[in-house]
Design a protein around this motif. Structure first.
Motif, PDB file in Angstrom:
ATOM      1  N   SER A   1     -18.437 -80.329 -19.643  1.00  0.00           N
ATOM      2  CA  SER A   1     -18.602 -79.591 -18.400  1.00  0.00           C
ATOM      3  C   SER A   1     -19.133 -78.202 -18.713  1.00  0.00           C
ATOM      4  O   SER A   1     -19.203 -77.789 -19.872  1.00  0.00           O
ATOM      5  N   GLY A   2     -19.498 -77.497 -17.675  1.00  0.00           N
ATOM      6  CA  GLY A   2     -19.979 -76.133 -17.826  1.00  0.00           C
ATOM      7  C   GLY A   2     -21.222 -76.041 -18.687  1.00  0.00           C
ATOM      8  O   GLY A   2     -22.006 -76.991 -18.804  1.00  0.00           O
ATOM      9  N   VAL A   3     -21.398 -74.856 -19.281  1.00  0.00           N
ATOM     10  CA  VAL A   3     -22.559 -74.637 -20.154  1.00  0.00           C
ATOM     11  C   VAL A   3     -22.541 -75.618 -21.317  1.00  0.00           C
ATOM     12  O   VAL A   3     -23.585 -76.076 -21.775  1.00  0.00           O
ATOM     13  N   GLU A   4     -21.362 -75.952 -21.787  1.00  0.00           N
ATOM     14  CA  GLU A   4     -21.252 -76.905 -22.898  1.00  0.00           C
ATOM     15  C   GLU A   4     -21.976 -78.204 -22.563  1.00  0.00           C
ATOM     16  O   GLU A   4     -22.575 -78.836 -23.420  1.00  0.00           O
ATOM     17  N   ALA A   5     -21.904 -78.609 -21.303  1.00  0.00           N
ATOM     18  CA  ALA A   5     -22.566 -79.857 -20.916  1.00  0.00           C
ATOM     19  C   ALA A   5     -24.025 -79.609 -20.553  1.00  0.00           C
ATOM     20  O   ALA A   5     -24.913 -80.332 -20.995  1.00  0.00           O
ATOM     21  N   SER A   6     -24.300 -78.555 -19.768  1.00  0.00           N
ATOM     22  CA  SER A   6     -25.661 -78.391 -19.271  1.00  0.00           C
ATOM     23  C   SER A   6     -26.618 -77.988 -20.390  1.00  0.00           C
ATOM     24  O   SER A   6     -27.801 -78.275 -20.321  1.00  0.00           O
ATOM     25  N   HIS A   7     -26.104 -77.326 -21.430  1.00  0.00           N
ATOM     26  CA  HIS A   7     -26.982 -76.945 -22.544  1.00  0.00           C
ATOM     27  C   HIS A   7     -26.629 -77.699 -23.817  1.00  0.00           C
ATOM     28  O   HIS A   7     -26.834 -77.200 -24.921  1.00  0.00           O
ATOM     29  N   GLU A   8     -26.127 -78.908 -23.626  1.00  0.00           N
ATOM     30  CA  GLU A   8     -25.773 -79.751 -24.770  1.00  0.00           C
ATOM     31  C   GLU A   8     -26.943 -79.865 -25.759  1.00  0.00           C
ATOM     32  O   GLU A   8     -26.754 -79.786 -26.972  1.00  0.00           O
ATOM     33  N   ASP A   9     -28.139 -80.042 -25.249  1.00  0.00           N
ATOM     34  CA  ASP A   9     -29.309 -80.217 -26.117  1.00  0.00           C
ATOM     35  C   ASP A   9     -29.492 -79.033 -27.059  1.00  0.00           C
ATOM     36  O   ASP A   9     -29.799 -79.207 -28.237  1.00  0.00           O
ATOM     37  N   ARG A  10     -29.336 -77.824 -26.516  1.00  0.00           N
ATOM     38  CA  ARG A  10     -29.513 -76.637 -27.354  1.00  0.00           C
ATOM     39  C   ARG A  10     -28.346 -76.476 -28.330  1.00  0.00           C
ATOM     40  O   ARG A  10     -28.538 -76.105 -29.482  1.00  0.00           O
ATOM     41  N   LEU A  11     -27.139 -76.731 -27.831  1.00  0.00           N
ATOM     42  CA  LEU A  11     -25.950 -76.470 -28.635  1.00  0.00           C
ATOM     43  C   LEU A  11     -25.781 -77.470 -29.780  1.00  0.00           C
ATOM     44  O   LEU A  11     -25.269 -77.128 -30.833  1.00  0.00           O
ATOM     45  N   HIS A  12     -26.199 -78.697 -29.544  1.00  0.00           N
ATOM     46  CA  HIS A  12     -25.897 -79.735 -30.533  1.00  0.00           C
ATOM     47  C   HIS A  12     -26.672 -79.566 -31.828  1.00  0.00           C
ATOM     48  O   HIS A  12     -26.130 -79.709 -32.909  1.00  0.00           O
ATOM     49  N   GLY A  13     -27.941 -79.272 -31.723  1.00  0.00           N
ATOM     50  CA  GLY A  13     -28.754 -79.173 -32.938  1.00  0.00           C
ATOM     51  C   GLY A  13     -29.241 -80.539 -33.378  1.00  0.00           C
ATOM     52  O   GLY A  13     -29.108 -81.524 -32.655  1.00  0.00           O
ATOM     53  N   GLN A  14     -29.814 -80.579 -34.574  1.00  0.00           N
ATOM     54  CA  GLN A  14     -30.393 -81.830 -35.062  1.00  0.00           C
ATOM     55  C   GLN A  14     -29.604 -82.318 -36.257  1.00  0.00           C
ATOM     56  O   GLN A  14     -29.352 -81.549 -37.194  1.00  0.00           O
ATOM     57  N   ALA A  15     -29.248 -83.589 -36.236  1.00  0.00           N
ATOM     58  CA  ALA A  15     -28.504 -84.135 -37.359  1.00  0.00           C
ATOM     59  C   ALA A  15     -29.396 -84.159 -38.597  1.00  0.00           C
ATOM     60  O   ALA A  15     -30.590 -84.428 -38.515  1.00  0.00           O
ATOM     61  N   GLY A  16     -28.818 -83.842 -39.720  1.00  0.00           N
ATOM     62  CA  GLY A  16     -29.552 -84.008 -40.973  1.00  0.00           C
ATOM     63  C   GLY A  16     -29.187 -85.370 -41.551  1.00  0.00           C
ATOM     64  O   GLY A  16     -28.433 -86.125 -40.963  1.00  0.00           O
ATOM     65  N   TYR A  17     -29.725 -85.687 -42.693  1.00  0.00           N
ATOM     66  CA  TYR A  17     -29.355 -86.967 -43.288  1.00  0.00           C
ATOM     67  C   TYR A  17     -29.609 -86.943 -44.787  1.00  0.00           C
ATOM     68  O   TYR A  17     -30.378 -86.133 -45.310  1.00  0.00           O
ATOM     69  N   HIS A  18     -28.913 -87.788 -45.452  1.00  0.00           N
ATOM     70  CA  HIS A  18     -29.256 -88.103 -46.830  1.00  0.00           C
ATOM     71  C   HIS A  18     -29.900 -89.468 -46.780  1.00  0.00           C
ATOM     72  O   HIS A  18     -29.309 -90.401 -46.245  1.00  0.00           O
ATOM     73  N   LEU A  19     -31.110 -89.583 -47.300  1.00  0.00           N
ATOM     74  CA  LEU A  19     -31.714 -90.900 -47.428  1.00  0.00           C
ATOM     75  C   LEU A  19     -31.352 -91.364 -48.827  1.00  0.00           C
ATOM     76  O   LEU A  19     -31.820 -90.807 -49.816  1.00  0.00           O
ATOM     77  N   ILE A  20     -30.482 -92.348 -48.908  1.00  0.00           N
ATOM     78  CA  ILE A  20     -30.028 -92.748 -50.227  1.00  0.00           C
ATOM     79  C   ILE A  20     -30.411 -94.188 -50.503  1.00  0.00           C
ATOM     80  O   ILE A  20     -30.635 -94.984 -49.592  1.00  0.00           O
ATOM     81  N   GLU A  21     -30.489 -94.480 -51.777  1.00  0.00           N
ATOM     82  CA  GLU A  21     -30.725 -95.857 -52.191  1.00  0.00           C
ATOM     83  C   GLU A  21     -29.359 -96.486 -52.393  1.00  0.00           C
ATOM     84  O   GLU A  21     -28.518 -95.935 -53.101  1.00  0.00           O
ATOM     85  N   VAL A  22     -29.136 -97.607 -51.738  1.00  0.00           N
ATOM     86  CA  VAL A  22     -27.841 -98.268 -51.892  1.00  0.00           C
ATOM     87  C   VAL A  22     -28.052 -99.658 -52.470  1.00  0.00           C
ATOM     88  O   VAL A  22     -29.128-100.231 -52.352  1.00  0.00           O
TER      89      VAL A  22
END
Lengths: 370, 663
Positions: B199-220
């Motif tokens: 709710s509130g700004v937390e919800a309406s600006h979720e896109d800005r607040l969340h950021g982009q997930a990083g990742y490890h590309l690993i060989e399994v």
């Protein structure tokens, strides 16, 4: 020069060995060991154990190349009889492993069905060597019974793969003996008609499912299908030139099951590509043709029928294995001849080539020596 | 015979081997691309690294929403072994595994549900099963770790709101991601994320607040075991948000409303930034972060004062007399009245040929009034007459240009549109035609007309701006990394209301007079250090439907809503306010206008007193997680509880009919 290096009895013995066939076999064995080294993740110990199998096999090859077809003929009946008795014993007091009763304990576990791979073609070849050829219908029926008895006994264990190999080795003898094309055609048609009928009317649902999985393994991706799926990926991703020796991802990252035994063909395909497969198949083709050629030079009918059957059986193992691994044929546990890891297979195959060599006409060899 | 058979066999064998080679050719050459890709997919795995959520500050850099570390248990499904002993590792093992883990670490039903939905999709990715471990649980797990090879304990950042109840309707809160949330976000971006704005700004600006997930590309390998890192991408943290909110003004606003139910919206008319947006009572957003307990939730939901309800933009009230300046501008613009035209007010208005009387709040009447005086005195008769002569069509369409009847588009969720009635609307809604009497009532902001406090603040900002209309917004600026200056966002303009400047001046002069001797808010306007324009309003609530009869409460709930709108300083407006006090004991002039005045003083003269909140020394470094509780906040809390206890039964209140405004 040879005379100086080896004792004279060995020199005489080695003269019974077909050098051409042995040379090509050695190439194949070398290729097989290299593949095994990669498939086992550079497990030198395993490669050494397999080398020991080959050494034993080579010894048996030389040993059996000394035995004439006349001697072998005398063994046929009792080897077959002992084999059948042992198969019956297996069903009564056999040792059960992984849900199948295939072994007998006599100080160690032995698998009598392996004996039958040799005993059945010997017995059928022996039977026909006494009869006029091409065989009469009654002789064919009797020969078929000789094949069916051990086949059904092995099927009962259950060991579908081995029973199929035993049966085909017998059929090949009957074919080589000259069974009429009409009968062969009739037989093929009969099976072609009977099998679907059996499938649709003579089977329970669970049996039908098992057959479906056999012919369409990818319908069961968590079970058998997983193997085929992974091996197709391995072979396919290898491409024309392969990923290089020791470079197969599928194999080295453990995706490929049974990769040093039944599925070693996938490792080979992944690492050596289409080019490698062409070379491998050429080697096999040469070995089989050479085997058939040597068989045609056999001392007598028994020699020709047995030698021919063993050569064709060798092809059949190859065909069933590569067909299975490449997803063309149902999954049947048959190793890739002389490449898959495993003592029994290696030793018996080498022995079979010794038998083929030993049954050649002696006269020609003496002529060549003089 | 044998030789023929052997040659035939040799030829058949040749073709059989060619068939195998053909098959191999098909796999290795024709379908090579496809199998190469499959092979790559097999051994390449992306392990997501969740980004750190951005922080939220007020306009001066006071921290409103922060994150602190917490411990999370994560599970990689592929590493769950054969738990149920059937020889295979399948989804069925997950249940047994959960039961085993639950025996040493308490797991919540909803966490388990979420875990199961995610575990079905992702076999190799770590998925949280338990957040916010206590110290004791951390110790228990550490001892038992060898028994759970598939489980890892990770450090995560978790949200908290240091100011507790303050501005909770604006800031909003985050909560555990549920299956519904997963449907509307990029699942790959949220694999490792545990919380999402609710709710509130937390919800309406979720896109800005969340950021982009990083990742490890690993060989399994086939067992999902890591062999090597192929590549990695650090996560990009969410943006820090700087709200237009002045938290000290917000605290003042909440303090001024005190134990009353009501709302205050303060805006900067020059750019549309929301300076304060208060809705009382409020709630503690921290309760929601890890799933609110059933008890807490029930008490919030069943509280008749509805603390979760954001009155400032969800509450719809009759605007009452507060809209008279805008109506005046409309009348001038549509040439229904002129600056000099006068109406005689005998204390009532009557449509010709009808008996029904529309009363002015002043029964004795205001005599002959012009527009300026009508605004100052809030003369109802003048506006009855104006609206009637203007007609509903023109009236409705002109008032829509002030934003009535439509959402302002503020960057907060769940905004209500209110209602600017029209002929078509009434026919659609009631299947009855529009009566001239309906128009008369609309002229004083009553009847079917309802609006939100935000819409009132928006409309009065337009007056302050002489027609320039800017979209109200709470987000003022953002920054992408902790050390940079925030980047301010440009205000979004709407089409301005272009009328003769004199009309605006006239309306504003009327509003100024409201605050002066003779005006309805003379007391509130007294002694101001700057010029104020204002307008009071009072909406009498009439009629109640449903619910049990409760004498004490009924009496209170039937009281008037007190309203005030205004802006200051007149010559250079810096703040525009809208105040509504529900069921107030006094009129708009007595209750709401003084609140508006005090807000203006606080903002324009920076009268925040001793407890004024200042930004932490270095912005971005979180202060101690134990914030100083605001005395006003705790007082509000107490009074909220008192009301809750007093009124247990739920009464649905419906404005059925509202009588003439009276000021």
């Amino acid at each position: 020069m040879i005379n100086g290096l080896f004792p004279s009895w060995l020199v005489v013995a080695l003269q019974r060995v077909d050098a051409v066939l042995l040379a090509v076999l050695s190439l194949l064995v070398f290729l097989g060991l290299a593949t095994l080294y990669s498939a086992s993740d550079a497990n030198l110990e395993q490669v050494q154990r397999q080398s020991v199998h080959f050494a034993i096999g080579l010894g048996l090859l030389v040993l059996f190349s000394q035995i004439s077809s006349k001697t072998l003929r005398q063994w046929a009946v009792w080897l077959y009889s002992v084999g059948v008795v042992l198969l019956i014993l297996v069903l009564i007091v056999g040792v059960t492993k992984k849900g199948a009763q295939r072994w007998l304990y006599i100080g160690m576990d032995i698998q009598p069905s392996e004996i039958m791979k040799l005993a059945v073609p010997m017995m059928v070849a022996y039977y026909f060597s006494e009869k006029p050829l091409p065989p009469r219908f009654t002789d064919i029926v009797i020969a078929l019974l000789l094949v069916l008895v051990p086949m059904l006994l092995v099927m009962k264990q259950p060991d579908l793969g081995t029973s199929l190999l035993i049966a085909t080795s017998g059929f090949f003898v009957i074919y080589l003996a000259g069974m009429s094309w009409w009968l062969i055609g009739g037989g093929v048609i009969f099976i072609g008609v009977a099998a679907p009928l059996m499938y649709f009317f003579g089977m329970h649902e669970y049996q039908r499912q098992r057959v479906e999985t056999l012919f369409d393994p990818e319908s069961d991706l968590l079970g058998t299908g997983y193997h085929i799926y992974q091996s197709k990926i391995a072979i396919g991703s290898g491409g024309a030139y392969g990923k290089g020796w020791m470079q197969g991802d599928q194999a080295h990252l453990d995706f490929l099951p049974e990769r040093h035994t039944d599925f070693i063909f996938a490792v080979f395909g992944e690492e050596f590509g289409l080019v490698g497969n062409l070379i491998l198949m050429s080697l096999y083709l040469f070995i089989i043709w050479r085997g058939l050629y040597l068989a045609s030079k056999g001392e007598d009918t028994f020699a020709r029928l047995l030698g021919g059957s063993l050569s064709v059986s060798f092809f059949f193992y190859l065909f069933v294995n590569t067909g299975m691994v490449s997803g063309l044929l149902p999954v049947v546990g048959v190793p890739l001849p002389l490449v898959s890891y495993g003592g029994t297979s290696v030793v018996t195959l080498m022995m079979a080539f010794g038998i083929i060599m030993g049954m050649r006409k002696r006269k020609r060899i003496y002529q060549r020596d003089s | 015979m044998f030789n023929v058979r052997a040659i035939v066999a040799g030829i058949i064998i040749l073709f059989a081997l060619l068939a195998i080679l053909g098959r191999v050719y098909q796999l290795q050459v024709s379908q090579h691309e496809q199998y190469s890709e499959l092979s790559r997919q097999h051994y390449e795995k992306r392990i997501p690294i969740p980004p750190n959520r951005g922080q939220i500050y007020d306009r001066n850099g006071v921290l409103l929403a922060d994150s602190h570390t917490q411990y999370v248990l994560e599970v990689v499904r592929d590493n769950i072994g054969d738990e149920n002993g059937d020889g295979r590792s399948t989804l069925a093992d997950v249940d047994v595994f959960i039961a085993r883990l639950g025996a040493i670490i308490p797991l919540q039903e909803k966490d388990i549900r979420l875990f199961k939905t995610q575990v079905r999709r992702f076999k190799y990715q770590p998925i949280p099963i338990r957040v916010n471990l206590t110290e004791e649980e951390i110790a228990v797990f550490a001892v038992n770790r060898p028994r759970f090879p598939g489980v890892s304990m990770e450090v995560r950042m978790e949200r908290y709101y240091p100011l507790i109840n303050t501005a909770s309707h604006v800031i909003g809160y985050v909560g555990r991601i549920d299956a519904r949330d997963l449907e509307r976000v990029d699942k790959d971006e949220y694999i490792g994320t545990t919380h999402i704005g609710k709710s509130g700004v937390e919800a309406s600006h979720e896109d800005r607040l969340h950021g982009q997930a990083g990742y490890h590309l690993i060989e399994v390998d086939a067992h999902g075991k890591k062999q090597s890192v192929i590549s990695e991408q650090e996560p990009i943290g969410g943006q820090d948000l700087f709200l237009g909110l002045d938290i000290n003004l917000q605290i003042q606003a909440e303090k001024l409303l005190g134990a009353e139910r009501g709302a205050i919206v303060a805006m900067d008319p020059s750019n549309g930034e929301v300076l304060a947006l208060a809705s009382m009572p409020t709630f503690d957003p921290n309760l929601f972060i890890d799933g609110i307990s059933q008890k807490d939730y029930t008490s919030l939901r069943d509280d008749p004062d509805r603390p979760l309800f954001n009155r400032a933009l969800q509450g719809t009230y009759p605007p009452g007399s507060t809209i008279k300046p805008m109506v005046g501008v409309a009348g001038l613009a549509e040439r229904v009245v002129t600056p000099g035209s006068r109406v005689y007010d005998p204390g009532f208005f009557r449509l010709s040929g009808q008996k029904h009387v529309f009363r002015c709040w002043n029964k004795r009447g205001h005599g002959s009034v012009d527009l300026k005086y009508a605004i100052q005195q809030s003369c109802d008769t003048y506006f009855y007459d104006l609206a009637y002569r203007m007609g509903i069509d023109r009236f409705s369409s002109f008032m829509s240009r002030f934003g009535f009847g439509e959402k302002t588009g503020i960057d907060l969720p769940s905004e209500a549109a209110g209602l600017m009635p029209s002929k078509e609307w009434k026919e659609r809604r009631y299947k009855r035609s529009w009566f001239p009497g309906d128009t008369v009532n609309i002229g004083i902001g009553q009847g079917y007309w309802i609006s939100t406090p935000l819409q009132l603040a928006h409309a009065v900002s337009i007056v302050a701006n002489h027609g320039i209309r800017l979209k109200p917004h709470v987000l003022r600026g953002v920054r992408t990394t902790r050390n940079e200056e925030e980047k301010l966002l440009k205000p979004e303009p709407f089409a301005p209301i272009e009328v003769d400047q004199r009309f605006w001046n006239l309306a504003i002069q009327g509003m100024e007079n409201v605050m002066r001797p003779g005006g309805t808010a003379r007391a509130a306007g007294a002694g101001a250090a700057y010029r104020i324009a204002g307008k009071t309003g009072t909406a009498q609530v009439f009629g109640l439907s449903g619910g049990k009869y409760n004498a004490g409460r009924l009496a209170k709930r039937l009281r008037d809503h007190a309203l005030f709108v205004g802006f200051a300083p007149v010559d250079n407006p810096k703040i525009a306010v809208a105040v509504i006090v529900e069921n107030s004991s006094g009129s708009g002039g007595h209750t709401a206008a003084p609140i508006g005045r005090k807000l203006m003083d606080a903002y324009l003269l920076q009268q925040y007193g001793e407890n004024m909140l200042k930004p932490a020394g270095v912005v971005g470094v979180s202060p101690e997680p134990e914030p100083e509780p605001e005395p006003v906040v705790s007082k509000t809390e107490k009074s909220t509880k008192k009301v809750t206890k007093k009124s247990q039964s739920k009464t649905k209140e419906k404005l059925k009919k509202v009588r003439g405004a009276r000021d």
